[in-house]
Design a protein around this motif. Structure first.
Motif, PDB file in Angstrom:
ATOM      1  N   ARG A  61       0.849  -1.212   0.055  1.00 31.37           N
ATOM      2  CA  ARG A  61      -0.080   0.074  -0.002  1.00 31.37           C
ATOM      3  C   ARG A  61       1.028   1.219   0.006  1.00 31.37           C
ATOM      4  NH1 ARG A  61      -2.779  -1.603   4.904  1.00 31.37           N
ATOM      5  NH2 ARG A  61      -3.129   0.763   5.382  1.00 31.37           N
ATOM      6  N   MET A  62       0.471   2.249  -0.974  1.00 30.30           N
ATOM      7  CA  MET A  62       1.284   3.600  -0.722  1.00 30.30           C
ATOM      8  C   MET A  62       1.366   3.962   0.484  1.00 30.30           C
ATOM      9  SD  MET A  62       0.864   6.525  -3.382  1.00 30.30           S
ATOM     10  CE  MET A  62       1.309   5.709  -4.936  1.00 30.30           C
ATOM     11  N   ALA A  63       2.471   4.633   1.071  1.00 33.04           N
ATOM     12  CA  ALA A  63       2.704   5.391   2.205  1.00 33.04           C
ATOM     13  C   ALA A  63       3.181   6.579   2.178  1.00 33.04           C
ATOM     14  CB  ALA A  63       3.427   4.687   3.161  1.00 33.04           C
ATOM     15  N   ALA A  64       3.788   6.993   0.593  1.00 38.03           N
ATOM     16  CA  ALA A  64       4.257   8.234   0.515  1.00 38.03           C
ATOM     17  C   ALA A  64       4.500   8.170  -0.914  1.00 38.03           C
ATOM     18  CB  ALA A  64       5.609   8.376   1.169  1.00 38.03           C
ATOM     19  N   VAL A  65       4.807   9.592  -1.563  1.00 42.21           N
ATOM     20  CA  VAL A  65       5.005   9.718  -3.091  1.00 42.21           C
ATOM     21  C   VAL A  65       5.909  10.830  -3.100  1.00 42.21           C
ATOM     22  CG1 VAL A  65       2.868  11.312  -3.272  1.00 42.21           C
ATOM     23  CG2 VAL A  65       3.970  10.368  -5.225  1.00 42.21           C
ATOM     24  N   VAL A  66       6.670  10.829  -4.049  1.00 42.11           N
ATOM     25  CA  VAL A  66       7.712  11.895  -4.127  1.00 42.11           C
ATOM     26  C   VAL A  66       8.052  11.844  -5.768  1.00 42.11           C
ATOM     27  CG1 VAL A  66       9.655  10.288  -3.761  1.00 42.11           C
ATOM     28  CG2 VAL A  66       9.933  12.763  -3.226  1.00 42.11           C
ATOM     29  N   THR A  67       8.427  13.291  -5.983  1.00 46.04           N
ATOM     30  CA  THR A  67       9.224  13.402  -7.387  1.00 46.04           C
ATOM     31  C   THR A  67      10.796  13.438  -6.873  1.00 46.04           C
ATOM     32  OG1 THR A  67       6.996  14.502  -8.056  1.00 46.04           O
ATOM     33  CG2 THR A  67       9.221  14.826  -9.423  1.00 46.04           C
ATOM     34  N   SER A  90       7.988  17.832  -3.974  1.00 44.27           N
ATOM     35  CA  SER A  90       6.626  17.282  -3.816  1.00 44.27           C
ATOM     36  C   SER A  90       6.334  15.864  -2.939  1.00 44.27           C
ATOM     37  CB  SER A  90       5.892  17.223  -4.921  1.00 44.27           C
ATOM     38  OG  SER A  90       5.976  18.210  -5.787  1.00 44.27           O
ATOM     39  N   LEU A  91       7.520  15.962  -1.922  1.00 45.00           N
ATOM     40  CA  LEU A  91       7.271  14.787  -0.947  1.00 45.00           C
ATOM     41  C   LEU A  91       6.028  14.885  -0.151  1.00 45.00           C
ATOM     42  CD1 LEU A  91       8.269  12.226   0.502  1.00 45.00           C
ATOM     43  CD2 LEU A  91       9.618  13.866   1.972  1.00 45.00           C
ATOM     44  N   ALA A  92       5.124  13.715  -0.269  1.00 49.78           N
ATOM     45  CA  ALA A  92       3.871  13.699   0.626  1.00 49.78           C
ATOM     46  C   ALA A  92       3.807  12.345   1.212  1.00 49.78           C
ATOM     47  CB  ALA A  92       2.759  14.026  -0.370  1.00 49.78           C
ATOM     48  N   VAL A  93       3.521  12.300   2.392  1.00 51.83           N
ATOM     49  CA  VAL A  93       3.436  11.023   3.218  1.00 51.83           C
ATOM     50  C   VAL A  93       2.049  10.833   3.531  1.00 51.83           C
ATOM     51  CG1 VAL A  93       3.991   9.910   5.441  1.00 51.83           C
ATOM     52  CG2 VAL A  93       5.765  11.020   4.383  1.00 51.83           C
ATOM     53  N   VAL A  94       1.330   9.715   3.208  1.00 50.14           N
ATOM     54  CA  VAL A  94      -0.313   9.308   3.480  1.00 50.14           C
ATOM     55  C   VAL A  94      -0.381   9.852   5.037  1.00 50.14           C
ATOM     56  CG1 VAL A  94      -1.816   7.503   3.767  1.00 50.14           C
ATOM     57  CG2 VAL A  94      -0.218   7.801   1.607  1.00 50.14           C
ATOM     58  N   ARG A  95      -1.206  10.421   5.548  1.00 51.09           N
ATOM     59  CA  ARG A  95      -1.591  10.757   6.762  1.00 51.09           C
ATOM     60  C   ARG A  95      -1.645   9.751   7.637  1.00 51.09           C
ATOM     61  NH1 ARG A  95       0.847  14.300   7.256  1.00 51.09           N
ATOM     62  NH2 ARG A  95      -0.114  15.054   9.237  1.00 51.09           N
TER      63      ARG A  95
END
Length: 169
Positions: A61-67, A90-95
């Protein structure tokens, strides 16, 4: 826990954009203007197509996304010139994973990817307020410069440029 850092597939772009949007909304609610306007899903599609969009997956399961992009940043020409450089963006960690060290892990994975390509440094820029500069300094990034940047939207923010020198493996 089974973790994997890899490129996001085209089928996962919607989930990646959703994760990013939740962090965008959370930052704005806290008064942190790191991102002026949310990136569109089309931007995420473009980044995925260009091989720049990565995710950290925990138990599939996706826990974070980054470019992770190799590009010129025209806002910092006076500090780093016109050469392409590696940028973590654009680093974003799933809440649901907030506070679990996921952001730090993603940064380390990005740094390892850049190092594995034979490169010796990686850059990031962020608003020069709130917790972000201290957070990145804690990850070994050094501040190279501060300045006000006026974006095409007309909004101006105090920003900080940060760099990490990557030690060879």
């Amino acid at each position: 826990m089974n973790t994997l850092f890899r490129k996001v597939s085209i089928e996962e772009v919607s989930a990646a954009h959703f994760a990013y949007m939740s962090v965008y909304e959370w930052l704005n609610a806290k008064g942190v203007r790191q991102w002026l306007r949310p990136l569109s899903q089309e931007t995420f599609v473009d980044r995925q197509r260009d091989g720049q969009l990565f995710g950290l997956y925990i138990d599939k399961r996706m826990a974070a996304v980054v470019t992770l992009a190799f590009e010129v940043n025209t806002y910092w020409i006076e500090a780093i010139g016109y050469d392409n450089c590696w940028w973590i963006k654009s680093l974003a960690v799933v809440r649901a994973w907030r506070g679990a060290g996921i952001g730090k892990r993603v940064m380390q994975e990005c740094e390892a990817a850049v190092r594995d390509m034979g490169e010796g440094e990686v850059f990031i820029d962020c608003v020069d307020a709130g917790f972000l500069p201290d957070y990145y300094e804690g990850q070994g990034y050094e501040m190279l410069g501060h300045k006000e940047i006026t974006y095409p939207s007309g909004n101006a923010f105090q920003m900080v440029l940060m760099k990490k020198v990557l030690n060879p493996v």
